[in-house]
Every structure is written in C-alpha cells, then in structure tokens.
Design an enzyme around this catalytic site. Structure first.
Site, PDB file in Angstrom:
ATOM      1  N   ALA A  37      40.377  41.928  35.839  1.00  0.00           N
ATOM      2  CA  ALA A  37      39.647  41.505  34.631  1.00  0.00           C
ATOM      3  C   ALA A  37      40.585  41.112  33.488  1.00  0.00           C
ATOM      4  O   ALA A  37      40.248  40.256  32.680  1.00  0.00           O
ATOM      5  CB  ALA A  37      38.691  42.605  34.182  1.00  0.00           C
ATOM      6  N   THR A  38      41.772  41.725  33.427  1.00  0.00           N
ATOM      7  CA  THR A  38      42.716  41.352  32.353  1.00  0.00           C
ATOM      8  C   THR A  38      43.104  39.882  32.490  1.00  0.00           C
ATOM      9  O   THR A  38      43.076  39.120  31.517  1.00  0.00           O
ATOM     10  CB  THR A  38      43.964  42.260  32.383  1.00  0.00           C
ATOM     11  OG1 THR A  38      43.578  43.577  31.996  1.00  0.00           O
ATOM     12  CG2 THR A  38      45.045  41.754  31.434  1.00  0.00           C
ATOM     13  N   GLN A  43      32.799  46.453  33.364  1.00  0.00           N
ATOM     14  CA  GLN A  43      32.107  47.743  33.484  1.00  0.00           C
ATOM     15  C   GLN A  43      30.633  47.587  33.864  1.00  0.00           C
ATOM     16  O   GLN A  43      29.923  48.577  34.014  1.00  0.00           O
ATOM     17  CB  GLN A  43      32.192  48.509  32.148  1.00  0.00           C
ATOM     18  CG  GLN A  43      33.588  48.894  31.731  1.00  0.00           C
ATOM     19  CD  GLN A  43      34.183  50.023  32.564  1.00  0.00           C
ATOM     20  OE1 GLN A  43      33.494  50.691  33.322  1.00  0.00           O
ATOM     21  NE2 GLN A  43      35.477  50.232  32.432  1.00  0.00           N
ATOM     22  N   SER A  73      36.077  42.816  37.714  1.00  0.00           N
ATOM     23  CA  SER A  73      37.212  43.595  38.213  1.00  0.00           C
ATOM     24  C   SER A  73      36.827  44.302  39.505  1.00  0.00           C
ATOM     25  O   SER A  73      35.747  44.883  39.592  1.00  0.00           O
ATOM     26  CB  SER A  73      37.614  44.632  37.158  1.00  0.00           C
ATOM     27  OG  SER A  73      38.551  45.531  37.699  1.00  0.00           O
ATOM     28  N   HIS A  77      38.353  47.040  41.029  1.00  0.00           N
ATOM     29  CA  HIS A  77      38.476  48.505  41.100  1.00  0.00           C
ATOM     30  C   HIS A  77      37.504  49.230  40.176  1.00  0.00           C
ATOM     31  O   HIS A  77      37.496  50.458  40.119  1.00  0.00           O
ATOM     32  CB  HIS A  77      39.928  48.939  40.836  1.00  0.00           C
ATOM     33  CG  HIS A  77      40.368  48.850  39.406  1.00  0.00           C
ATOM     34  ND1 HIS A  77      40.549  49.963  38.625  1.00  0.00           N
ATOM     35  CD2 HIS A  77      40.668  47.785  38.633  1.00  0.00           C
ATOM     36  CE1 HIS A  77      40.952  49.588  37.413  1.00  0.00           C
ATOM     37  NE2 HIS A  77      41.029  48.277  37.399  1.00  0.00           N
ATOM     38  N   THR A 128      48.935  32.256  46.183  1.00  0.00           N
ATOM     39  CA  THR A 128      48.217  32.580  47.417  1.00  0.00           C
ATOM     40  C   THR A 128      47.156  33.643  47.153  1.00  0.00           C
ATOM     41  O   THR A 128      47.456  34.683  46.570  1.00  0.00           O
ATOM     42  CB  THR A 128      49.210  33.099  48.482  1.00  0.00           C
ATOM     43  OG1 THR A 128      50.193  32.088  48.709  1.00  0.00           O
ATOM     44  CG2 THR A 128      48.499  33.426  49.787  1.00  0.00           C
ATOM     45  N   CYS A 159      43.776  52.367  28.885  1.00  0.00           N
ATOM     46  CA  CYS A 159      44.758  51.372  28.447  1.00  0.00           C
ATOM     47  C   CYS A 159      45.384  51.762  27.111  1.00  0.00           C
ATOM     48  O   CYS A 159      46.407  51.244  26.719  1.00  0.00           O
ATOM     49  CB  CYS A 159      44.084  50.012  28.306  1.00  0.00           C
ATOM     50  SG  CYS A 159      43.084  49.641  29.733  1.00  0.00           S
TER      51      CYS A 159
END
Length: 459
Positions: free
Chosen positions: A129-130, A237, A257, A259, A297, A383
């Site tokens: 997501a970053t 989220q 994201s 994870h 890739t 973070c």
C-alpha cells in the site's frame, strides 16, 4: 520428483506432530505458566539458533492485526506450487514456464478486481500500500501538473500519504490538509469548500489504521465526481473487511495491501480507473511491466497469495464481520464494565469493529504495554510507534495529550478467539488497576481534586 517432495512433506508433518507431543509433555512438567501464551512449535532449521525451551515455544497472544495479519494457511497452499515448481518469469513469452506463471498472475488480477468490483485491467500489482499510495498521489499530481497544482487530503491519513504530499509541496504543489471532527470523520462541507479549480486529486483513507473510523467514501466520491476531481482512497485497512465497490462509490484510485488481509507481505495493488481514464506518471523506470505504470518482474508467488487472500475475503467477509463485531463488543463491554475513566477514540457508529482504540486515563500507555507483555498490542501505528510523541491521529481528533499518551489499540481478526479476547480484557483490567494505584494523579482524582485547575511548576 513429486513423490520425493510428498515424502519429505509427510516426514516433516510427522516430525512436527512428534515434536508438539514431546513439547507438551515437557511443558506439563515445567513450571512455566502457559495461560495466555500461544503454543507454537518452532521448526529449527540447520542454521537457526536454538533458544531455550520456553523461548522457543511460548509466544504472546496476537492482538495487533492492524499492523499485519497472519498468513491464512489456504493462501500458503495456493502459493507453494509457485515457490517450488512453477518458477517461470511471468513476462517470458517463449516457453511454458512463462505462460503458466502469466496465467496464475492474470487469475490473481481477476480475484483482486472481483473483490472491489473492478475490471482486471484496472489492477496494477505493487509491493504494498505504501507504493500504491505513492503512485496514486505523486503519479496523478505530476501527470496533470501543467494545469493543476492543488491536492486535498486529511490530517489523519497514513504517514506515507502525508509524506507523499509533503514531497509534492517541495516540488511547488499546494496541499490542503483537512481537519477531522471529534469523531474522526471529515466534514463534507469543508471538503467541498477546499476543492479549487486547479485541484487534481482528493485522497481520503477508507478505514483509519489507528482508530478504525470509516469515512463516508460514497459521499466523497460523489462530490469529487461532480467537481471533476480524481478521488483516491487508501483502503489497506478496509479491503476484504467491509464491502467496497469502486463504481458505486465513484473511486478513481484505490490502494490495497496483501498483508492486511491475511495475504503475504511485500505485495499489494493499486486500482486505476480506465473509464473515464485516469493517467499517472510512473515512479520507476524499467521494462514497462504492468501497463508501464510499475516496471519490474511481478513476483508470481506473492500475487497468487494476494489473489487467493482476496477470494477468501470475498467468500468469508460477512461471516468474519459478524464474528469480529461480536468479539469486539465483548472486549469493550468487559473492559468498560470493570474500569472507570476509559474512553473509546473515534466514532462508535461509523467504525470498523476489528480496530478498537481505548484511552485509559491516569495510566501511561507505554507502561501498560510493557505490563501486558503476554499480549501483542500497540499504542498506535506500527509505522510511528518508535516515536514517543502522542499519536498525530489522536491529536487531530482533539484528544488531550495525557489521554493520547494512555491509548492502546486492540486488533481483532479472523483467527482471534473468544478465550484470547477474555484473557486480554482480564489482564488489561488487572494491570490498569495496578498502575492506577501507583499513580499520584489517580489518588488526587479520587480525593476530588480537578487536575485541570492545578498550576504545575517546573523545578
């Protein structure tokens, strides 16, 4: 070849079962208290350091699913063949190894698109997501910079959105950071007033990672659409946890994201609308993969895992949501019933139930976290957790500094059990009472002294 792999896997499974039985026998004899600590057999490979028995087996309960979620075993099952046998580069066009990897990658694209109501061609795989947030914000701003030099976001966005906006300000763009109300939700009238003729993008997150507040995404999408401004949402989220449809909600760009929805780390996606087409300037140069928007890739095992996680989330969303809501209610009621002066941060209605942020007055959050060492919790975003500053999200919703310092975030997910919730509440109540008894401030409050009326002096 396949037979030997299967044989090895059976041997390993048998070893694990034997190891678990041996460990539980040893634990039965040992004096180590096991309640609240998750039993886990650690498979020590030839190079991994073997720690003491208790250290190797006992681990805290996991209640920090906003930071990351455990990998769903069914996701791992989907990934394994692409880590072992189907290792071709999905961009190799001249042989079967490439074709089978490409087919798996495209199936994953379809699974991600299906979850959010998009076309597979609108899904671009990223590292998380970053990166997706960076592509959305910097990519749109830079592409339209000749005509539009203004962006709108909120003060409670994730760090990577705020930092992307700060770097654009250094390039000469103007950014409006909208305040949020006490509930954590933005005022739609303020958003309308903030949009200018040269605004290219509005970026508002769907569910906040610290306080779990849900923004009115469909209404924001409607406003942006009527003002001909692109709308980006960081939905890391929210994807797979609440129903989202990019067309109904008029979302032009969305960050996802892996994870955060029981998929692997190191993979994510960005949805970029095709009709009406949203153009972005690519951040990295290379072979032009992912329609030229994200060269490099594509890691087949990771995107297969992301796709499988999205498909599972789609199938189990309703069940997960009901179960998580029930567990969240149980946790909050248990704590509130037994402790006075506990504040729930953020809007209690417009809220994702799996993210609970509580402030325990007259208790230092960090000391409570240290006391709750057999439960993995956090005092806010992973973070920014290295900083001892109170959370900027809690400051933005007007929380007093002392209350902001006493906040703990509880995360409830797909694999959280009722026993874990009860144990966490019980431990939390016990330690808050103990820490308050040690606090001179708590003593003063019990004696009826108004702490706000005291003039503190420095020595």
């Amino acid at each position: 070849m396949v037979g030997s792999v299967a044989g090895n896997m059976l041997l390993r499974a048998a070893w694990r079962r034997a190891s678990l039985a041996a460990t539980s026998l040893a634990l039965g004899r040992s004096s180590v208290p096991t309640r609240g600590l998750r039993l886990r057999v650690v498979d020590h490979g030839p190079h991994s350091p073997v720690h003491s028995e208790a250290e190797a087996v006992l681990r805290p309960l996991y209640m920090d699913v906003q930071a990351t979620t455990p990998l769903d075993p069914r996701v791992l099952d989907a990934m394994l063949p692409y880590l072992v046998n189907y290792y071709g580069n999905p961009h190799s066009r001249t042989h079967a190894y490439g074709w089978e990897s490409e087919a798996a990658m495209e199936r994953a694209r379809q699974q991600v698109a299906s979850l959010i109501g998009a076309d597979p061609r609108e899904i671009i795989f990223t590292s998380g997501a970053t990166e997706s947030n960076n592509i959305a914000i910097k990519g749109v701003a830079r592409f339209y910079r000749s005509r539009k030099k203004h962006l709108v976001t909120t003060q409670t966005e994730h760090k990577c959105v705020l930092d992307s906006c700060r770097s654009l300000e250094a390039e000469g763009f103007r950014v409006t950071y909208l305040p949020v109300q006490k509930s954590g939700i933005i005022d739609l009238k303020e958003l309308e007033a903030a949009i200018q003729p040269d605004t290219s993008l509005v970026s508002v997150m769907t569910v906040n990672n610290e306080i779990g507040v849900k923004q009115p995404i469909a209404e924001i999408g409607q406003i942006c659409s009527s003002r001909k401004v692109y709308f980006h949402t960081d939905a890391a989220q929210a994807v797979g946890k609440i129903p989202l449809d990019v067309n109904d909600m008029k979302i032009d760009l969305m960050s996802i994201s892996g994870h955060k929805l029981y998929g692997p780390k190191g993979v994510g996606a960005i949805y970029i609308r095709r009709r009406p087409r949203v153009r972005v300037e690519a951040l990295q140069s290379g072979g032009g993969q992912e329609r030229g928007m994200r060269s490099g890739t594509v890691p087949t095992p990771l995107v297969v895992g992301l796709g499988a996680a999205c498909e599972l989330a789609q199938q189990e969303m309703e069940y997960d949501h009901k179960r998580i809501s029930k567990l969240a209610e149980r946790l909050v009621q248990n704590i509130m019933k037994n402790l006075p002066d506990v504040v729930m941060n953020g809007d209690p209605k417009q809220h994702y139930p799996g993210c609970i942020n509580l402030s325990f007055a007259y208790v230092e959050g960090e000391s409570l976290l240290m006391a709750l060492k057999d439960v993995a919790l956090s005092s806010g975003s992973a973070c920014t957790s290295a900083s001892l500053e109170p959370s900027y999200v809690l400051r933005a919703i007007g929380t007093d500094e002392d209350l902001a310092h006493s906040s703990i975030r509880f995360g409830i997910g797909r694999f959280t059990t009722e026993e874990e919730v009860d144990y966490t509440a019980e431990k939390c109540i016990h330690h808050v009472k103990r820490l308050r008894e040690m606090s001179p401030l708590w003593e003063m409050v019990q004696d009826g002294i108004d702490l706000k009326s005291i003039k503190w002096t420095q020595h």
